[in-house]
Design a protein around this motif. Structure first.
Motif, PDB file in Angstrom:
ATOM      1  N   LEU A 239       0.823  -1.205   0.000  1.00 60.48           N
ATOM      2  CA  LEU A 239       0.000   0.000   0.000  1.00 60.48           C
ATOM      3  C   LEU A 239       0.860   1.260   0.000  1.00 60.48           C
ATOM      4  CD1 LEU A 239      -3.052   0.552   0.015  1.00 60.48           C
ATOM      5  CD2 LEU A 239      -2.906   0.847   2.500  1.00 60.48           C
ATOM      6  N   GLU A 240       0.501   2.160  -0.912  1.00 60.35           N
ATOM      7  CA  GLU A 240       1.190   3.444  -0.993  1.00 60.35           C
ATOM      8  C   GLU A 240       0.186   4.564  -0.794  1.00 60.35           C
ATOM      9  OE1 GLU A 240       3.194   3.633  -4.715  1.00 60.35           O
ATOM     10  OE2 GLU A 240       4.541   1.953  -4.276  1.00 60.35           O
ATOM     11  N   PRO A 241       0.633   5.703  -0.261  1.00 62.74           N
ATOM     12  CA  PRO A 241      -0.277   6.843  -0.080  1.00 62.74           C
ATOM     13  C   PRO A 241      -0.890   7.262  -1.419  1.00 62.74           C
ATOM     14  CG  PRO A 241       1.779   7.216   1.092  1.00 62.74           C
ATOM     15  CD  PRO A 241       1.993   6.003   0.243  1.00 62.74           C
ATOM     16  N   VAL A 242      -2.169   7.650  -1.375  1.00 64.65           N
ATOM     17  CA  VAL A 242      -2.872   8.075  -2.589  1.00 64.65           C
ATOM     18  C   VAL A 242      -3.382   9.494  -2.403  1.00 64.65           C
ATOM     19  CG1 VAL A 242      -4.826   7.613  -4.125  1.00 64.65           C
ATOM     20  CG2 VAL A 242      -3.595   5.709  -3.095  1.00 64.65           C
ATOM     21  N   LYS A 243      -3.162  10.329  -3.405  1.00 61.46           N
ATOM     22  CA  LYS A 243      -3.680  11.690  -3.390  1.00 61.46           C
ATOM     23  C   LYS A 243      -4.943  11.756  -4.228  1.00 61.46           C
ATOM     24  CE  LYS A 243       0.894  13.842  -2.953  1.00 61.46           C
ATOM     25  NZ  LYS A 243       1.874  14.747  -3.615  1.00 61.46           N
ATOM     26  N   VAL A 244      -5.868  12.620  -3.828  1.00 67.99           N
ATOM     27  CA  VAL A 244      -7.108  12.789  -4.584  1.00 67.99           C
ATOM     28  C   VAL A 244      -6.800  13.203  -6.022  1.00 67.99           C
ATOM     29  CG1 VAL A 244      -9.233  14.134  -4.775  1.00 67.99           C
ATOM     30  CG2 VAL A 244      -8.492  13.319  -2.546  1.00 67.99           C
ATOM     31  N   GLU A 245      -5.754  14.010  -6.200  1.00 71.19           N
ATOM     32  CA  GLU A 245      -5.369  14.446  -7.549  1.00 71.19           C
ATOM     33  C   GLU A 245      -5.008  13.250  -8.436  1.00 71.19           C
ATOM     34  OE1 GLU A 245      -4.838  17.682  -4.665  1.00 71.19           O
ATOM     35  OE2 GLU A 245      -4.057  15.616  -4.734  1.00 71.19           O
ATOM     36  N   ASP A 246      -4.366  12.242  -7.844  1.00 71.61           N
ATOM     37  CA  ASP A 246      -4.002  11.041  -8.603  1.00 71.61           C
ATOM     38  C   ASP A 246      -5.255  10.251  -8.992  1.00 71.61           C
ATOM     39  OD1 ASP A 246      -1.343  11.723  -8.236  1.00 71.61           O
ATOM     40  OD2 ASP A 246      -1.108  10.450  -6.454  1.00 71.61           O
ATOM     41  N   ILE A 247      -6.217  10.194  -8.075  1.00 76.35           N
ATOM     42  CA  ILE A 247      -7.483   9.501  -8.350  1.00 76.35           C
ATOM     43  C   ILE A 247      -8.206  10.172  -9.508  1.00 76.35           C
ATOM     44  CG2 ILE A 247      -9.795   9.067  -7.419  1.00 76.35           C
ATOM     45  CD1 ILE A 247      -8.463   8.528  -4.708  1.00 76.35           C
ATOM     46  N   MET A 248      -8.246  11.510  -9.471  1.00 73.76           N
ATOM     47  CA  MET A 248      -8.914  12.261 -10.535  1.00 73.76           C
ATOM     48  C   MET A 248      -8.226  12.041 -11.881  1.00 73.76           C
ATOM     49  SD  MET A 248     -11.409  13.691  -9.030  1.00 73.76           S
ATOM     50  CE  MET A 248     -11.921  14.846 -10.288  1.00 73.76           C
ATOM     51  N   ALA A 249      -6.900  12.030 -11.874  1.00 75.00           N
ATOM     52  CA  ALA A 249      -6.141  11.836 -13.114  1.00 75.00           C
ATOM     53  C   ALA A 249      -6.407  10.455 -13.701  1.00 75.00           C
ATOM     54  CB  ALA A 249      -4.653  12.031 -12.851  1.00 75.00           C
ATOM     55  N   MET A 250      -6.479   9.444 -12.844  1.00 71.30           N
ATOM     56  CA  MET A 250      -6.720   8.087 -13.326  1.00 71.30           C
ATOM     57  C   MET A 250      -8.157   7.940 -13.834  1.00 71.30           C
ATOM     58  SD  MET A 250      -5.189   5.355 -14.045  1.00 71.30           S
ATOM     59  CE  MET A 250      -3.637   5.842 -13.268  1.00 71.30           C
ATOM     60  N   ALA A 251      -9.108   8.607 -13.176  1.00 71.47           N
ATOM     61  CA  ALA A 251     -10.495   8.588 -13.648  1.00 71.47           C
ATOM     62  C   ALA A 251     -10.575   9.190 -15.049  1.00 71.47           C
ATOM     63  CB  ALA A 251     -11.391   9.360 -12.681  1.00 71.47           C
ATOM     64  N   ALA A 252      -9.854  10.293 -15.267  1.00 69.43           N
ATOM     65  CA  ALA A 252      -9.847  10.951 -16.576  1.00 69.43           C
ATOM     66  C   ALA A 252      -9.239  10.051 -17.645  1.00 69.43           C
ATOM     67  CB  ALA A 252      -9.083  12.267 -16.490  1.00 69.43           C
ATOM     68  N   LYS A 253      -8.217   9.300 -17.261  1.00 68.27           N
ATOM     69  CA  LYS A 253      -7.555   8.391 -18.201  1.00 68.27           C
ATOM     70  C   LYS A 253      -8.499   7.270 -18.654  1.00 68.27           C
ATOM     71  CE  LYS A 253      -3.598   5.246 -18.599  1.00 68.27           C
ATOM     72  NZ  LYS A 253      -2.434   4.648 -17.900  1.00 68.27           N
ATOM     73  N   ALA A 254      -9.281   6.760 -17.709  1.00 71.17           N
ATOM     74  CA  ALA A 254     -10.168   5.632 -18.009  1.00 71.17           C
ATOM     75  C   ALA A 254     -11.508   6.076 -18.585  1.00 71.17           C
ATOM     76  CB  ALA A 254     -10.409   4.820 -16.739  1.00 71.17           C
ATOM     77  N   GLU A 255     -11.810   7.356 -18.458  1.00 71.73           N
ATOM     78  CA  GLU A 255     -13.134   7.872 -18.821  1.00 71.73           C
ATOM     79  C   GLU A 255     -13.559   7.570 -20.264  1.00 71.73           C
ATOM     80  OE1 GLU A 255     -15.636  11.957 -18.043  1.00 71.73           O
ATOM     81  OE2 GLU A 255     -13.514  12.131 -18.517  1.00 71.73           O
ATOM     82  N   PRO A 256     -12.675   7.693 -21.268  1.00 73.26           N
ATOM     83  CA  PRO A 256     -13.114   7.417 -22.645  1.00 73.26           C
ATOM     84  C   PRO A 256     -13.703   6.022 -22.828  1.00 73.26           C
ATOM     85  CG  PRO A 256     -11.014   8.563 -22.674  1.00 73.26           C
ATOM     86  CD  PRO A 256     -11.294   8.222 -21.237  1.00 73.26           C
ATOM     87  N   ASN A 257     -13.149   5.031 -22.145  1.00 74.86           N
ATOM     88  CA  ASN A 257     -13.691   3.670 -22.247  1.00 74.86           C
ATOM     89  C   ASN A 257     -15.074   3.579 -21.618  1.00 74.86           C
ATOM     90  OD1 ASN A 257     -11.538   2.586 -23.654  1.00 74.86           O
ATOM     91  ND2 ASN A 257     -10.467   1.879 -21.821  1.00 74.86           N
ATOM     92  N   MET A 258     -15.244   4.235 -20.465  1.00 73.87           N
ATOM     93  CA  MET A 258     -16.557   4.232 -19.815  1.00 73.87           C
ATOM     94  C   MET A 258     -17.590   4.916 -20.706  1.00 73.87           C
ATOM     95  SD  MET A 258     -19.025   5.915 -17.897  1.00 73.87           S
ATOM     96  CE  MET A 258     -18.273   7.474 -17.438  1.00 73.87           C
ATOM     97  N   ILE A 259     -17.211   6.027 -21.326  1.00 74.27           N
ATOM     98  CA  ILE A 259     -18.117   6.752 -22.224  1.00 74.27           C
ATOM     99  C   ILE A 259     -18.507   5.879 -23.414  1.00 74.27           C
ATOM    100  CG2 ILE A 259     -18.251   8.687 -23.853  1.00 74.27           C
ATOM    101  CD1 ILE A 259     -16.583  10.311 -21.825  1.00 74.27           C
ATOM    102  N   ALA A 260     -17.538   5.183 -23.977  1.00 77.34           N
ATOM    103  CA  ALA A 260     -17.810   4.309 -25.120  1.00 77.34           C
ATOM    104  C   ALA A 260     -18.816   3.220 -24.750  1.00 77.34           C
ATOM    105  CB  ALA A 260     -16.508   3.678 -25.615  1.00 77.34           C
ATOM    106  N   LEU A 261     -18.655   2.627 -23.574  1.00 79.02           N
ATOM    107  CA  LEU A 261     -19.585   1.590 -23.126  1.00 79.02           C
ATOM    108  C   LEU A 261     -20.989   2.146 -22.925  1.00 79.02           C
ATOM    109  CD1 LEU A 261     -17.495  -0.433 -20.491  1.00 79.02           C
ATOM    110  CD2 LEU A 261     -17.904  -0.989 -22.891  1.00 79.02           C
ATOM    111  N   PHE A 262     -21.083   3.284 -22.239  1.00 69.30           N
ATOM    112  CA  PHE A 262     -22.391   3.869 -21.953  1.00 69.30           C
ATOM    113  C   PHE A 262     -23.097   4.305 -23.235  1.00 69.30           C
ATOM    114  CE2 PHE A 262     -22.662   5.247 -17.207  1.00 69.30           C
ATOM    115  CZ  PHE A 262     -22.375   3.960 -16.821  1.00 69.30           C
TER     116      PHE A 262
END
Length: 272
Positions: A239-262
């Motif tokens: 386990l490593e510390p996680v910043k909210v900014e990192d979570i947001m960046a990863m959500a943005a990275k994965a978002e195109p796939n989620m949009i394509a599915l929806f």
């Protein structure tokens, strides 16, 4: 009931006419709106009886428009228990969307991957869930006015929509895991011991939303499907510390796939 009628009347006067599909956009997942022909856009603050989004990365708008040939109503920003709201606040918009006329509900969220076979940036189709929020959105006096009090939850996520979205992911070569989502209150992230516990009880991903909305959707006999964007890896042994900014960046990275599915799911689903 009168609050629901007031809110529905207000939105109908703003042009929210007979939406067919409701969509709840989770943390960092707002770009689906770029694909929507927007016909009406109302700030939560202006909607009677609506809570107000207090999280800085949740925009707080209810949007009505057209997507893939269907009328949609979209929550840009949702409500959470960790903001100080209660279960009825958090799920009020689901009741409103159903009363406006939606026939299907699509839900997205950002979550942490507990299953070590899942990697951040990938997606997980929620097949079942565990409620660790300490309560229920159906536990209030008079709930039977809105639907059956003792709601069956043996299959909370619609089988047909899950099958369709799985097929779409395969056709588009999108990694879409299937698993169990556990909802906790937050807003703090979990300790090593908590991640170990969540894994033991059968969770594949953890987040702070979705379960109350899904319970109410089932209460309203509203078919629902939900997809998690996996934003971090929650292996207690590494386990490593996680910043909210990192979570947001990863959500943005994965978002195109989620949009394509929806998008493809909305095109295919029947709303009669």
């Amino acid at each position: 009931m009168k609050y629901i009628e007031q809110t529905v009347s207000y939105l109908q006067n703003k042009g929210f006419e007979n939406p067919e599909v409701g969509i709840i956009l989770g943390t960092g997942l707002g770009k689906l709106l770029d694909e929507v022909k927007i016909l009406a856009n109302v700030s939560y603050n202006h909607i009677p009886n609506f809570p107000t989004a207090t999280v800085e990365f949740h925009k707080g708008h209810l949007i009505y428009g057209e997507l893939q040939g269907k009328k949609v109503v979209i929550m840009q920003g949702r409500f959470h228990l960790y903001e100080g709201y209660n279960f009825r606040d958090v799920t009020f918009p689901v009741r409103i969307m159903k009363r406006l006329g939606i026939k299907k509900l699509l839900v997205s969220n950002a979550s942490g991957a507990i299953n070590t076979n899942f990697k951040k940036g990938e997606l997980m189709l929620i097949e079942d869930h565990i409620n660790l929020l300490g309560g229920s959105p159906l536990a209030f006096k008079g709930v039977s006015q809105y639907g059956q009090r003792f709601v069956d939850m043996s299959c909370p996520y619609d089988t047909k929509m899950r099958e369709k979205i799985g097929k779409i992911a395969k056709e588009k070569s999108i990694v879409l895991h299937k698993g169990v989502y556990v909802s906790v209150i937050g807003p703090q992230l979990e300790t090593r011991a908590e991640y170990k516990f969540l894994k033991i009880i059968g969770a594949d991903a953890v987040g702070m939303s979705t379960v109350p909305e899904v319970i109410v959707a089932n209460h309203l006999q509203l078919p629902v499907v939900a997809v998690s964007v996996l934003t971090d890896e929650c292996d207690p042994e590494n386990l490593e510390p996680v910043k909210v900014e990192d979570i947001m960046a990863m959500a943005a990275k994965a978002e195109p796939n989620m949009i394509a599915l929806f998008k493809d799911l909305i095109a295919e689903i029947e709303v009669e």
